[in-house]
Scaffold this motif. Structure first.
Motif, PDB file in Angstrom:
ATOM      1  N   TRP A   1       0.864  -1.187   0.000  1.00  0.00           N
ATOM      2  CA  TRP A   1       0.000   0.000   0.000  1.00  0.00           C
ATOM      3  C   TRP A   1       0.893   1.227   0.000  1.00  0.00           C
ATOM      4  O   TRP A   1       1.749   1.401   0.858  1.00  0.00           O
ATOM      5  CB  TRP A   1      -0.899  -0.005   1.218  1.00  0.00           C
ATOM      6  CG  TRP A   1      -1.544   1.320   1.555  1.00  0.00           C
ATOM      7  CD1 TRP A   1      -1.287   2.103   2.637  1.00  0.00           C
ATOM      8  CD2 TRP A   1      -2.572   1.993   0.803  1.00  0.00           C
ATOM      9  NE1 TRP A   1      -2.079   3.232   2.616  1.00  0.00           N
ATOM     10  CE2 TRP A   1      -2.879   3.184   1.502  1.00  0.00           C
ATOM     11  CE3 TRP A   1      -3.246   1.707  -0.382  1.00  0.00           C
ATOM     12  CZ2 TRP A   1      -3.836   4.090   1.054  1.00  0.00           C
ATOM     13  CZ3 TRP A   1      -4.201   2.607  -0.827  1.00  0.00           C
ATOM     14  CH2 TRP A   1      -4.496   3.766  -0.123  1.00  0.00           C
ATOM     15  N   ASP A   2       0.686   2.070  -0.987  1.00  0.00           N
ATOM     16  CA  ASP A   2       1.476   3.281  -1.204  1.00  0.00           C
ATOM     17  C   ASP A   2       2.900   2.938  -1.609  1.00  0.00           C
ATOM     18  O   ASP A   2       3.303   1.783  -1.643  1.00  0.00           O
ATOM     19  CB  ASP A   2       1.412   4.236  -0.010  1.00  0.00           C
ATOM     20  CG  ASP A   2       0.241   5.199  -0.157  1.00  0.00           C
ATOM     21  OD1 ASP A   2      -0.160   5.481  -1.304  1.00  0.00           O
ATOM     22  OD2 ASP A   2      -0.295   5.661   0.857  1.00  0.00           O
ATOM     23  N   CYS A   3       3.673   3.977  -1.903  1.00  0.00           N
ATOM     24  CA  CYS A   3       4.992   3.767  -2.478  1.00  0.00           C
ATOM     25  C   CYS A   3       5.907   4.885  -2.008  1.00  0.00           C
ATOM     26  O   CYS A   3       5.442   5.959  -1.606  1.00  0.00           O
ATOM     27  CB  CYS A   3       4.888   3.748  -4.007  1.00  0.00           C
ATOM     28  SG  CYS A   3       6.303   2.991  -4.844  1.00  0.00           S
ATOM     29  N   ILE A   4       7.211   4.625  -2.053  1.00  0.00           N
ATOM     30  CA  ILE A   4       8.197   5.636  -1.682  1.00  0.00           C
ATOM     31  C   ILE A   4       9.188   5.803  -2.827  1.00  0.00           C
ATOM     32  O   ILE A   4       9.286   4.957  -3.714  1.00  0.00           O
ATOM     33  CB  ILE A   4       8.917   5.275  -0.379  1.00  0.00           C
ATOM     34  CG1 ILE A   4       9.606   3.913  -0.483  1.00  0.00           C
ATOM     35  CG2 ILE A   4       7.933   5.299   0.789  1.00  0.00           C
ATOM     36  CD1 ILE A   4      10.397   3.524   0.764  1.00  0.00           C
ATOM     37  N   THR A   5       9.932   6.890  -2.772  1.00  0.00           N
ATOM     38  CA  THR A   5      10.834   7.229  -3.870  1.00  0.00           C
ATOM     39  C   THR A   5      12.061   6.333  -3.906  1.00  0.00           C
ATOM     40  O   THR A   5      12.441   5.815  -4.954  1.00  0.00           O
ATOM     41  CB  THR A   5      11.273   8.700  -3.742  1.00  0.00           C
ATOM     42  OG1 THR A   5      10.114   9.533  -3.847  1.00  0.00           O
ATOM     43  CG2 THR A   5      12.270   9.075  -4.823  1.00  0.00           C
ATOM     44  N   PHE A   6      12.694   6.130  -2.764  1.00  0.00           N
ATOM     45  CA  PHE A   6      13.994   5.464  -2.744  1.00  0.00           C
ATOM     46  C   PHE A   6      13.843   3.957  -2.865  1.00  0.00           C
ATOM     47  O   PHE A   6      13.022   3.330  -2.186  1.00  0.00           O
ATOM     48  CB  PHE A   6      14.744   5.797  -1.456  1.00  0.00           C
ATOM     49  CG  PHE A   6      16.176   5.310  -1.449  1.00  0.00           C
ATOM     50  CD1 PHE A   6      17.130   5.920  -2.240  1.00  0.00           C
ATOM     51  CD2 PHE A   6      16.552   4.226  -0.664  1.00  0.00           C
ATOM     52  CE1 PHE A   6      18.446   5.472  -2.250  1.00  0.00           C
ATOM     53  CE2 PHE A   6      17.858   3.774  -0.658  1.00  0.00           C
ATOM     54  CZ  PHE A   6      18.812   4.402  -1.454  1.00  0.00           C
ATOM     55  N   ILE A   7      14.664   3.376  -3.712  1.00  0.00           N
ATOM     56  CA  ILE A   7      14.735   1.925  -3.857  1.00  0.00           C
ATOM     57  C   ILE A   7      16.154   1.580  -4.277  1.00  0.00           C
ATOM     58  O   ILE A   7      16.796   2.307  -5.046  1.00  0.00           O
ATOM     59  CB  ILE A   7      13.694   1.398  -4.881  1.00  0.00           C
ATOM     60  CG1 ILE A   7      13.701  -0.131  -4.906  1.00  0.00           C
ATOM     61  CG2 ILE A   7      13.898   2.005  -6.261  1.00  0.00           C
ATOM     62  CD1 ILE A   7      12.557  -0.744  -5.718  1.00  0.00           C
ATOM     63  N   ASP A   8      16.678   0.494  -3.732  1.00  0.00           N
ATOM     64  CA  ASP A   8      18.011   0.021  -4.097  1.00  0.00           C
ATOM     65  C   ASP A   8      18.033  -1.498  -3.986  1.00  0.00           C
ATOM     66  O   ASP A   8      17.038  -2.135  -3.602  1.00  0.00           O
ATOM     67  CB  ASP A   8      19.096   0.675  -3.235  1.00  0.00           C
ATOM     68  CG  ASP A   8      18.937   0.385  -1.747  1.00  0.00           C
ATOM     69  OD1 ASP A   8      18.007  -0.373  -1.371  1.00  0.00           O
ATOM     70  OD2 ASP A   8      19.730   0.916  -0.944  1.00  0.00           O
ATOM     71  N   ASP A   9      19.174  -2.094  -4.321  1.00  0.00           N
ATOM     72  CA  ASP A   9      19.278  -3.558  -4.318  1.00  0.00           C
ATOM     73  C   ASP A   9      19.045  -4.137  -2.927  1.00  0.00           C
ATOM     74  O   ASP A   9      18.440  -5.206  -2.785  1.00  0.00           O
ATOM     75  CB  ASP A   9      20.648  -3.987  -4.847  1.00  0.00           C
ATOM     76  CG  ASP A   9      20.814  -3.720  -6.330  1.00  0.00           C
ATOM     77  OD1 ASP A   9      19.795  -3.662  -7.046  1.00  0.00           O
ATOM     78  OD2 ASP A   9      21.968  -3.563  -6.779  1.00  0.00           O
ATOM     79  N   ASP A  10      19.528  -3.446  -1.904  1.00  0.00           N
ATOM     80  CA  ASP A  10      19.349  -3.929  -0.540  1.00  0.00           C
ATOM     81  C   ASP A  10      17.869  -3.985  -0.169  1.00  0.00           C
ATOM     82  O   ASP A  10      17.401  -4.968   0.427  1.00  0.00           O
ATOM     83  CB  ASP A  10      20.110  -3.021   0.435  1.00  0.00           C
ATOM     84  CG  ASP A  10      19.920  -3.445   1.880  1.00  0.00           C
ATOM     85  OD1 ASP A  10      20.373  -4.548   2.242  1.00  0.00           O
ATOM     86  OD2 ASP A  10      19.295  -2.684   2.644  1.00  0.00           O
ATOM     87  N   THR A  11      17.117  -2.939  -0.533  1.00  0.00           N
ATOM     88  CA  THR A  11      15.682  -2.929  -0.257  1.00  0.00           C
ATOM     89  C   THR A  11      14.991  -4.082  -0.966  1.00  0.00           C
ATOM     90  O   THR A  11      14.159  -4.790  -0.365  1.00  0.00           O
ATOM     91  CB  THR A  11      15.060  -1.602  -0.719  1.00  0.00           C
ATOM     92  OG1 THR A  11      15.689  -0.520  -0.021  1.00  0.00           O
ATOM     93  CG2 THR A  11      13.568  -1.574  -0.465  1.00  0.00           C
ATOM     94  N   VAL A  12      15.314  -4.274  -2.220  1.00  0.00           N
ATOM     95  CA  VAL A  12      14.677  -5.334  -3.001  1.00  0.00           C
ATOM     96  C   VAL A  12      14.930  -6.700  -2.356  1.00  0.00           C
ATOM     97  O   VAL A  12      14.012  -7.514  -2.204  1.00  0.00           O
ATOM     98  CB  VAL A  12      15.174  -5.311  -4.458  1.00  0.00           C
ATOM     99  CG1 VAL A  12      14.661  -6.532  -5.224  1.00  0.00           C
ATOM    100  CG2 VAL A  12      14.733  -4.032  -5.151  1.00  0.00           C
TER     101      VAL A  12
END
Length: 293
Positions: A97-108
């Motif tokens: 639900w909802d989304c944020i701007t930052f994403i990187d390999d660690d998050t994935v």
């Protein structure tokens, strides 16, 4: 893996599909938002990921007493600072639900360790952020209200699904509900017949935090057309929001920011707050004031 150089508005965090970007961000140059006095500025995922001074990263935190609910937010804060919330359905699917701007390999990788994401649904355009990046990273659809389609600054119809239904059933115990108000397609998210996840159409205010008695006349929620510019919604729009949620079953209401939850009796407190706000506008007679649980 990521589209690292596409422009991102530094104020609202929305990623644009073309470079160079427009002179100003249309999402911010709108009565609901603002362009800072210092002027429009841009960033990108490459700049955010490579920022050695701030070292942006995403926190993924289990919501207390809720083993199937996680809060995801960026530290230090980027743009509006909202969180996304990952919930598990009865069928074992993960919905974001909802989304944020930052994403990187660690998050994935950390999200994949929790089972990945089967679908993403986003409350309103101020939180569209890098939704295409998230959808591609997890090979899942992103659901956005068709009424707000023009506010998607990066479109990818292979990932994004603009739905026209008033209620989008994502699983047996999960549905997104169009409530309008803040934006025509603004959504809330009902989960497990117990939780209502909200963003800016129904906003938890600071007096709503903590389980204690309040003095008469204290609101726990507010309903605004613009939060930074302090433009309230009209009573008819507030009534429309109530009409959209009044037959949903929920007790707890979770905000779009970490640590903000109203419980118990969240539904009753939304109704009470709506009435107090309409009365504060000077209305002594309005259909909103006649509403009951």
């Amino acid at each position: 893996m990521f589209s690292l150089d596409l422009p991102i508005c530094a104020t609202c965090g929305n990623q644009f599909g073309n470079s160079p970007p427009p002179t100003t961000c249309p999402v911010c140059d709108d009565p609901r938002q603002y362009v800072p006095a210092s002027g429009q500025s841009w960033t990108s995922l490459r700049k955010l990921q490579d920022n050695s001074e701030k070292k942006y990263h995403n926190e993924i935190v289990q919501v207390p007493n809720e083993p199937d609910m996680y809060s995801i937010y960026t530290v230090p804060q980027i743009s509006i600072g909202q969180r996304a919330m990952l919930v598990k359905t009865k069928e074992g699917k993960n919905i974001l639900w909802d989304c944020i701007t930052f994403i990187d390999d660690d998050t994935v990788q950390r999200v994949k360790d929790l089972g990945g994401i089967d679908a993403i649904v986003i409350s309103h355009p101020h939180f569209y952020s890098c939704n295409v990046e998230w959808g591609k990273a997890f090979n899942c659809p992103v659901f956005l209200a068709d009424a707000d389609k023009d506010w998607a600054m990066r479109k990818d119809l292979g990932i994004q699904h603009f739905f026209t239904e008033k209620r989008l059933k994502l699983a047996e115990d999960v549905q997104a509900v169009v409530v309008g108000g803040h934006f025509p397609g603004s959504l809330v998210f009902a989960w497990k017949n117990e939780h209502l996840l909200v963003a800016d159409s129904i906003q938890i205010v600071l007096s709503g935090l903590g389980e204690r008695e309040r003095l008469p006349g204290t609101v726990m929620f507010t309903f605004m057309y613009s939060y930074p510019n302090m433009i309230p919604l009209d009573p008819d729009s507030i009534l429309g929001i109530w009409d959209a949620v009044k037959d949903l079953q929920f007790n707890q209401v979770h905000s779009g920011w970490p640590g903000r939850v109203v419980k118990p009796d969240g539904k009753l407190k939304i109704l009470e707050s709506a009435k107090l706000i309409v009365q504060a506008m000077g209305y002594t007679q309005h259909t909103m004031l006649d509403q009951q649980l």
